[in-house]
Write a protein that holds these residues in place. Structure first.
Motif, PDB file in Angstrom:
ATOM      1  N   ILE A   1      -2.882 -11.742   2.369  1.00 47.15           N
ATOM      2  CA  ILE A   1      -3.286 -10.354   2.563  1.00 47.15           C
ATOM      3  C   ILE A   1      -3.847 -10.060   3.960  1.00 47.15           C
ATOM      4  CG2 ILE A   1      -4.931  -8.600   1.788  1.00 47.15           C
ATOM      5  CD1 ILE A   1      -4.506  -9.735  -1.058  1.00 47.15           C
TER       6      ILE A   1
ATOM      7  N   CYS B   1      -1.390  -9.572   7.008  1.00 50.29           N
ATOM      8  CA  CYS B   1      -0.366  -8.517   6.953  1.00 50.29           C
ATOM      9  C   CYS B   1      -0.832  -7.284   7.719  1.00 50.29           C
ATOM     10  CB  CYS B   1      -0.097  -8.155   5.488  1.00 50.29           C
ATOM     11  SG  CYS B   1       1.082  -6.804   5.300  1.00 50.29           S
TER      12      CYS B   1
ATOM     13  N   GLU C   1       3.988  -1.577  -1.107  1.00 49.77           N
ATOM     14  CA  GLU C   1       2.735  -1.459  -0.370  1.00 49.77           C
ATOM     15  C   GLU C   1       1.592  -1.403  -1.370  1.00 49.77           C
ATOM     16  OE1 GLU C   1       2.397   1.551   2.941  1.00 49.77           O
ATOM     17  OE2 GLU C   1       0.702   2.201   1.714  1.00 49.77           O
ATOM     18  N   ASP C   2       0.539  -2.156  -1.082  1.00 51.61           N
ATOM     19  CA  ASP C   2      -0.603  -2.159  -1.996  1.00 51.61           C
ATOM     20  C   ASP C   2      -1.623  -1.127  -1.527  1.00 51.61           C
ATOM     21  OD1 ASP C   2      -2.659  -2.643  -3.676  1.00 51.61           O
ATOM     22  OD2 ASP C   2      -2.651  -4.829  -3.423  1.00 51.61           O
TER      23      ASP C   2
ATOM     24  N   ASN D   1      -7.003  -4.334   3.959  1.00 47.96           N
ATOM     25  CA  ASN D   1      -7.352  -5.709   4.317  1.00 47.96           C
ATOM     26  C   ASN D   1      -8.270  -5.746   5.535  1.00 47.96           C
ATOM     27  OD1 ASN D   1      -5.756  -5.320   6.560  1.00 47.96           O
ATOM     28  ND2 ASN D   1      -4.104  -6.685   5.923  1.00 47.96           N
TER      29      ASN D   1
ATOM     30  N   HIS E   1      -2.944  -1.386   4.641  1.00 48.91           N
ATOM     31  CA  HIS E   1      -2.526  -1.610   3.262  1.00 48.91           C
ATOM     32  C   HIS E   1      -1.473  -2.699   3.293  1.00 48.91           C
ATOM     33  CE1 HIS E   1      -4.718   1.748   1.712  1.00 48.91           C
ATOM     34  NE2 HIS E   1      -4.046   2.647   2.413  1.00 48.91           N
TER      35      HIS E   1
ATOM     36  N   LYS F   1       2.759  -6.244  -1.097  1.00 51.38           N
ATOM     37  CA  LYS F   1       2.406  -6.907  -2.358  1.00 51.38           C
ATOM     38  C   LYS F   1       3.671  -7.212  -3.146  1.00 51.38           C
ATOM     39  CE  LYS F   1       0.050  -5.680  -6.659  1.00 51.38           C
ATOM     40  NZ  LYS F   1      -0.435  -4.493  -7.386  1.00 51.38           N
ATOM     41  N   TYR F   2       3.736  -8.424  -3.650  1.00 51.50           N
ATOM     42  CA  TYR F   2       4.874  -8.800  -4.490  1.00 51.50           C
ATOM     43  C   TYR F   2       4.715  -8.154  -5.848  1.00 51.50           C
ATOM     44  CZ  TYR F   2       8.086 -11.809  -7.140  1.00 51.50           C
ATOM     45  OH  TYR F   2       9.093 -12.294  -7.940  1.00 51.50           O
ATOM     46  N   LYS F   3       5.792  -7.509  -6.321  1.00 43.82           N
ATOM     47  CA  LYS F   3       5.680  -6.804  -7.597  1.00 43.82           C
ATOM     48  C   LYS F   3       5.509  -7.760  -8.769  1.00 43.82           C
ATOM     49  CE  LYS F   3       8.311  -2.684  -6.235  1.00 43.82           C
ATOM     50  NZ  LYS F   3       9.617  -2.006  -6.301  1.00 43.82           N
TER      51      LYS F   3
END
Lengths: 473, 73
Positions: free
Chosen positions: B8, B11, B28-29, B34, B39, B42-44
């Motif tokens: 995180i 990124c 995108e989370d 971070n 933002h 993010k892996y789903k």
């Protein structure tokens, strides 16, 4: 791609220890920067090819100036555009090393244009990664040689026009006009397919050098979202839409397989070879001596010798400096002359000192030698009180006006003429300085002379001139 | 199953991987900011085929790790 895990390649340093600030893990590049992608491909190639420990990266001037933060390789950061010249020296002195020049378009195509052209033309066995993003990124988005026609930048606010700024330079095509390069390719970072092609090209270019096949360059069309004023994702399309039609990707030259690898030996040059090449002698006369037997006012002299070019002004200074060195004293010698080899004005500045020399420049000499009238006119006032002026009465029809300095007039030119050559005048001066100041002994100056005069047959007549000069004061 | 891990704080939220992923399994989370102020991706959690495209399109050295095979470590 046989790896089960893809992560930070070994060509990178674990922690970016040279990077200032707290963040030692991330690059300094903007989000979405093409440099980051290419860095990763290079770092991976260096690891996979097993050459990281013998690679020297050269960082340019531009955003990628900080290449040295990231790669686990040797690194030299060089002046703007000069990476190919430095790479040439590195590679020739260390043929076993892998030398990679990493340059942007401002660095390579503008200020370093001739550097890359000549290095490519010599076929230097180096690898160049040329990052083309059509703009000066670091300095704020000015127009580059590769800026596209119509592209608006800080310095082409109405868009680059052909009439005013010409067409963008196609570096790969330009270099392809040369016979020497082994491998030239243009790739792009616009999508994953082309990133894969770039990855292959990076490896091929480095392998080309490993195999001794000669000059390789990969031009990479890379995104600069910040200066293009688009989002990182949009910047990929920007390359596709704007750059690719003009800068067509593809292999422009690949003669790697047609060539034999060339592996020069690392040149082993010992001190004897250097002496020989420079025409210097091994056996020299040295003598430990302090200046205590030199009259106090002549110790640690700051000397200025001035005259017409061709009067031997520079050699005169060199002879004194060379002789001073024989006593283990510190010396300096700097010449100052016009573009003419003969006939202009020339002067040289010499320091001879038992202690350290702060600056080689002599603005206020303790000894002035004026071989012609303009020199006396120009420098008389600068002599330190208590100093000494030697002036050439053959060519100067007035006596120095200063009364707070010692003034010695000698017809240096006439004496030289009597000896058969006007050009001995400088050595007549040397003789007079020795005799007057007791700074340097006759045997030492003779030995020094053998160092500065390369034609042996002239040494003897010059010694005669020195002796005549010594008896003239 | 293959998977990716986004580190995180490495990124910069550029979105290159999200755009490039052929399986569209990265997003995108927007709930996380971070340390760098972005933002992150993010892996789903499913869909990854271990192709590695996100890794090569990511400009940061250590933001994405791709595990191509099952449960490697």
């Amino acid at each position: 791609m046989a790896k089960d895990i893809l992560r930070k390649p070994g060509g990178f340093m674990d922690t970016f220890v040279y990077k200032p600030g707290h963040d030692k893990k991330n690059t300094h590049y903007c989000p979405g920067c093409g440099h980051g992608i290419l860095h990763k491909l290079i770092a991976e190639a260096l690891e996979d090819l097993g050459v990281a420990d013998r690679t020297i990266m050269i960082s340019p001037v531009g955003c990628s100036v900080f290449v040295y933060y990231y790669f686990a390789t040797g690194n030299i950061q060089v002046a703007h555009g000069r990476a190919p010249a430095v790479a040439t020296g590195l590679k020739r002195a260390n043929p076993d090393s892998i030398v990679i020049s990493y340059q942007g378009d401002g660095d390579l195509a503008a200020i370093g244009g001739n550097n890359i052209l000549q290095a490519a033309n010599r076929g230097e066995n180096i690898t160049v990664f040329f990052v083309n993003n059509a703009i000066y990124g670091m300095t704020g988005g000015q127009m580059a040689p590769t800026t596209l026609v119509g592209q608006k930048t800080m310095t082409s606010p109405y868009g680059r026009s052909v009439e005013n700024e010409g067409h963008p330079i196609k570096i790969v095509e330009l270099l392809n006009a040369l016979e020497s390069p082994a491998y030239l390719e243009r790739t792009t970072l616009e999508d994953s397919k082309n990133i894969a092609k770039t990855r292959k090209a990076v490896r091929k270019a480095i392998q080309c050098q490993i195999d001794g096949k000669g000059f390789s360059l990969v031009e990479v069309l890379a995104m600069c979202p910040s200066q293009w004023r688009v989002s990182p994702v949009e910047s990929k399309k920007w390359i596709t839409d704007n750059m690719v039609p003009y800068f067509t990707p593809g292999v422009k030259r690949d003669v790697i397989d047609e060539r034999e690898g060339y592996y020069p030996e690392r040149p082993e040059i010992g001190s004897e070879t250097i002496l020989e090449l420079l025409g210097l002698r091994k056996e020299k006369l040295f003598r430990d001596r302090s200046m205590s037997d030199v009259p106090e006012k002549y110790r640690n002299p700051q000397i200025k010798v001035a005259g017409f070019g061709g009067q031997g002004v520079l050699l005169l200074g060199q002879t004194l400096a060379e002789a001073g060195m024989r006593y283990g004293w510190n010396v300096s010698w700097i010449p100052s002359y016009g573009p003419e080899m003969r006939g202009g004005t020339a002067n040289c500045q010499v320091n001879i000192s038992e202690g350290p020399i702060g600056s080689p420049v002599v603005d206020f000499p303790t000894i002035l030698v004026a071989l012609n009238k303009p020199s006396l006119d120009k420098f008389e006032e600068s002599v330190q009180p208590g100093g000494i002026i030697f002036y050439n009465t053959s060519m100067i029809d007035r006596k120095p006006a200063r009364t707070d300095v010692e003034v010695i007039g000698v017809p240096f030119s006439e004496i030289a003429d009597e000896l058969g050559n006007l050009r001995f005048a400088n050595m007549v001066v040397v003789g007079s300085i020795l005799a007057k100041t007791k700074l340097i002994e006759m045997d030492i100056v003779k030995d020094a002379l053998a160092e500065v005069i390369h034609h042996k047959k002239f040494i003897e007549p010059n010694i005669v001139a020195i002796e005549r000069g010594a008896s003239a004061v | 199953m293959p998977k990716i891990v986004v580190q995180i704080d490495h990124c910069k939220g550029c979105g290159m991987c999200i755009d490039a992923c052929p399986q569209k399994c990265i997003e995108e989370d927007s709930d996380v900011l971070n340390k760098l102020g972005y933002h992150p991706a993010k892996y789903k959690g499913e869909g990854c085929i271990g192709c590695g495209i996100c890794f090569y399109t990511c400009p940061e050295p250590d933001a994405i790790i791709v595990y191509k095979k099952d449960e490697v470590a």
